[in-house]
Design a protein around this motif. Structure first.
Motif, PDB file in Angstrom:
ATOM      1  N   ASN A  55       0.801  -1.229   0.000  1.00 48.54           N
ATOM      2  CA  ASN A  55       0.000   0.000   0.000  1.00 48.54           C
ATOM      3  C   ASN A  55       0.833   1.278   0.000  1.00 48.54           C
ATOM      4  O   ASN A  55       0.366   2.328  -0.424  1.00 48.54           O
ATOM      5  N   LYS A  56       2.075   1.200   0.465  1.00 47.53           N
ATOM      6  CA  LYS A  56       2.844   2.450   0.569  1.00 47.53           C
ATOM      7  C   LYS A  56       3.178   3.039  -0.798  1.00 47.53           C
ATOM      8  O   LYS A  56       3.443   4.237  -0.913  1.00 47.53           O
ATOM      9  N   LYS A  59       0.974   5.865  -1.739  1.00 46.38           N
ATOM     10  CA  LYS A  59       1.269   7.081  -0.965  1.00 46.38           C
ATOM     11  C   LYS A  59       2.557   7.724  -1.473  1.00 46.38           C
ATOM     12  O   LYS A  59       2.678   8.944  -1.576  1.00 46.38           O
ATOM     13  N   ASN A  84       7.286  -2.617   6.065  1.00 46.87           N
ATOM     14  CA  ASN A  84       7.032  -2.686   4.623  1.00 46.87           C
ATOM     15  C   ASN A  84       7.150  -1.295   4.007  1.00 46.87           C
ATOM     16  O   ASN A  84       7.570  -1.134   2.870  1.00 46.87           O
ATOM     17  N   SER A 200      -3.079   0.949  10.476  1.00 50.54           N
ATOM     18  CA  SER A 200      -1.936   1.051  11.390  1.00 50.54           C
ATOM     19  C   SER A 200      -1.587   2.520  11.596  1.00 50.54           C
ATOM     20  O   SER A 200      -2.133   3.164  12.492  1.00 50.54           O
ATOM     21  N   SER A 201      -0.728   3.084  10.758  1.00 49.41           N
ATOM     22  CA  SER A 201      -0.445   4.514  10.912  1.00 49.41           C
ATOM     23  C   SER A 201      -1.615   5.360  10.416  1.00 49.41           C
ATOM     24  O   SER A 201      -1.650   6.564  10.649  1.00 49.41           O
ATOM     25  N   GLY A 202      -2.565   4.755   9.736  1.00 51.34           N
ATOM     26  CA  GLY A 202      -3.851   5.403   9.476  1.00 51.34           C
ATOM     27  C   GLY A 202      -4.014   6.079   8.125  1.00 51.34           C
ATOM     28  O   GLY A 202      -5.122   6.463   7.756  1.00 51.34           O
ATOM     29  N   THR A 204      -3.872   4.931   5.096  1.00 50.76           N
ATOM     30  CA  THR A 204      -4.687   4.203   4.124  1.00 50.76           C
ATOM     31  C   THR A 204      -6.162   4.483   4.387  1.00 50.76           C
ATOM     32  O   THR A 204      -6.917   4.865   3.500  1.00 50.76           O
ATOM     33  N   TYR A 296      -0.158  -7.274   9.325  1.00 49.98           N
ATOM     34  CA  TYR A 296      -1.267  -6.407   8.905  1.00 49.98           C
ATOM     35  C   TYR A 296      -2.414  -7.201   8.263  1.00 49.98           C
ATOM     36  O   TYR A 296      -3.515  -7.281   8.798  1.00 49.98           O
ATOM     37  N   THR A 324      -3.112  -5.114   1.367  1.00 49.09           N
ATOM     38  CA  THR A 324      -2.170  -3.998   1.412  1.00 49.09           C
ATOM     39  C   THR A 324      -0.712  -4.449   1.325  1.00 49.09           C
ATOM     40  O   THR A 324       0.197  -3.645   1.506  1.00 49.09           O
ATOM     41  N   GLY A 325      -0.484  -5.752   1.101  1.00 47.65           N
ATOM     42  CA  GLY A 325       0.897  -6.219   0.890  1.00 47.65           C
ATOM     43  C   GLY A 325       1.523  -6.828   2.137  1.00 47.65           C
ATOM     44  O   GLY A 325       0.823  -7.335   3.011  1.00 47.65           O
TER      45      GLY A 325
HETATM   46  C1  LIG Z   1       1.171  -4.553   4.608  1.00 45.50           C
HETATM   47  C2  LIG Z   1       0.579  -3.367   5.291  1.00 45.50           C
HETATM   48  N1  LIG Z   1      -0.747  -3.316   5.439  1.00 45.50           N
HETATM   49  C3  LIG Z   1      -1.359  -2.295   6.069  1.00 45.50           C
HETATM   50  C4  LIG Z   1      -0.622  -1.253   6.591  1.00 45.50           C
HETATM   51  C5  LIG Z   1      -1.365  -0.177   7.299  1.00 45.50           C
HETATM   52  O1  LIG Z   1      -1.474   0.974   6.536  1.00 45.50           O
HETATM   53  P1  LIG Z   1      -1.533   2.374   7.268  1.00 45.50           P
HETATM   54  O2  LIG Z   1      -0.201   2.535   7.978  1.00 45.50           O
HETATM   55  O3  LIG Z   1      -1.731   3.339   6.190  1.00 45.50           O
HETATM   56  O4  LIG Z   1      -2.627   2.335   8.255  1.00 45.50           O
HETATM   57  C6  LIG Z   1       0.766  -1.260   6.458  1.00 45.50           C
HETATM   58  C7  LIG Z   1       1.535  -0.163   7.047  1.00 45.50           C
HETATM   59  O5  LIG Z   1       2.646  -0.235   7.402  1.00 45.50           O
HETATM   60  C8  LIG Z   1       1.386  -2.345   5.794  1.00 45.50           C
HETATM   61  O6  LIG Z   1       2.716  -2.409   5.650  1.00 45.50           O
END
Ligand SMILES: Cc1ncc(COP(=O)(O)O)c(C=O)c1O
Length: 343
Positions: A55-56, A59, A84, A200-202, A204, A296, A324-325
């Motif tokens: 997902n990164k 961004k 990741n 996680s960090s929000g 997404t 994740y 999201t990988g």
């Molecule tokens: C594989 C994976 N999924 C989900 C997330 C969560 O995304 P976000 O940090 O934008 O909430 C991350 C973040 O590090 C991630 O690496």
């Protein structure tokens, strides 16, 4: 929608649109357990294409775009040892001709034998990223500032990307992704749907929520907390980032209820394995041939399975799992998966 995003500098890094497909075998497996199961789809953001995807990358298109516009020659970012985000940031920086510096926190008390050298850390090394490790208990801010100051003192031009790329610039990537998902559902004639993903960090979730505000109609966004014990604070942080992202896009401000964050799947904490995660990773691998990750997407899928098994979402509402990988993390947690099927 194009107008809203066009004014932001953007580096083309991701393979878009990512695949969108139906998980018919998983649905059949859950029906065989005796559940009423909605149609299940998966949005493959593990296939964004940059150094194993994730997902990164979406961004980073906007973050690297901003860094290049500012003339940066070095990117400094931060995350956990198995980040990741850091791996994708290193790859994004390299493709833009920028030097990557990763300040990685030894913050997860997981003691698996491969955790401190394999998985994402191995890939960071292969890419030649400069890795600085923050020992447990040390203050990460001191290490980050130290790296930035050093680069500036050597006449470099550092650009700092926050944890997870989660600021209003990075979140633009998921506001745009919301359109991709909603358009795919429209093309299939599906009007009632919900996107489920790990939060996680929000950034997404905030981006998706901002995208929903901009688009005005489309699937609900349902995050699964895989990060913080302090659930209420995390939710408030996502809402405020969603509002900042919506404002940057000129979209209406998202309402409080637009942020749905599910708890109960974190286990003992961020990066700590759970039995439900292992079951979810193996179930999806064995029914769909798709690999999730331990930190994740495995916990997020455990959340989706629980919603179905406890009938918490209506069977007529299609569920879209946002992958999201994170697959490289499987290697850092190898012994969790060597016990074979858990039933
Ligand atoms: C594989 C994976 N999924 C989900 C997330 C969560 O995304 P976000 O940090 O934008 O909430 C991350 C973040 O590090 C991630 O690496």
């Amino acid at each position: 929608m194009l107008d809203a995003f066009a004014r932001f500098p953007r580096a083309p890094l991701a393979h878009l649109p990512t695949p969108f497909s139906e998980m018919k075998r998983l649905r059949a497996a859950l029906q065989a357990e005796g559940h009423l199961v909605p149609r299940l789809f998966i949005k493959r953001d593990d296939c964004t294409g940059l150094a194993d995807g994730g997902n990164k990358t979406r961004k980073l298109e906007f973050l690297i775009g901003e860094a290049l516009a500012q003339g940066a020659d070095t990117i400094v970012t931060t995350g956990a040892l198995q980040s990741n985000h850091a791996r994708q940031t290193a790859a994004a920086a390299i493709t833009a001709g920028i030097r990557p510096v990763l300040v990685l926190l030894d913050m997860v008390p997981y003691q698996g034998r491969a955790y401190r050298h394999s998985g994402n850390l191995l890939l960071d090394d292969i890419m030649g990223a400069e890795v600085r490790i923050v020992p447990q208990g040390a203050n990460p801010a001191v290490f980050i500032k130290g790296a930035i100051d050093e680069i500036s003192a050597a006449d470099g031009k550092p650009f700092f990307v926050p944890t997870g790329g989660s600021n209003a610039t990075g979140s633009l990537g998921y506001a745009a992704a919301y359109f991709e998902i909603a358009d795919a559902l429209d093309a299939l004639g599906i009007a009632n749907a919900r996107i489920i993903h790990g939060s996680s960090s929000g950034g997404t979730q905030a981006g998706l929520v901002a995208g929903a505000a901009l688009r005005g109609r489309g699937p609900a966004v349902h995050g699964i907390n895989v990060y913080r014990g302090d659930h209420a604070a995390m939710k408030a942080g996502i809402l405020s980032l969603a509002r900042a992202t919506a404002e940057a896009l000129g979209a209406p401000s998202p309402a409080d209820e637009a942020v749905i964050l599910e708890e109960g799947f974190l286990g003992r904490g961020y990066g700590m394995p759970t039995a439900a995660m292992i079951e979810a990773v193996e179930l999806i691998a064995r029914n769909e041939g798709i690999l999730l990750d331990p930190v994740y997407t495995g916990k997020a899928m455990a959340g989706l399975l629980a919603l179905i098994r406890t009938r918490s979402t209506p069977p007529e509402e299609a569920l879209v799992f946002l992958h999201t990988g994170g697959m490289p993390g499987l290697f850092a947690y190898e012994e969790e998966f060597t016990g074979n099927a858990k039933g």
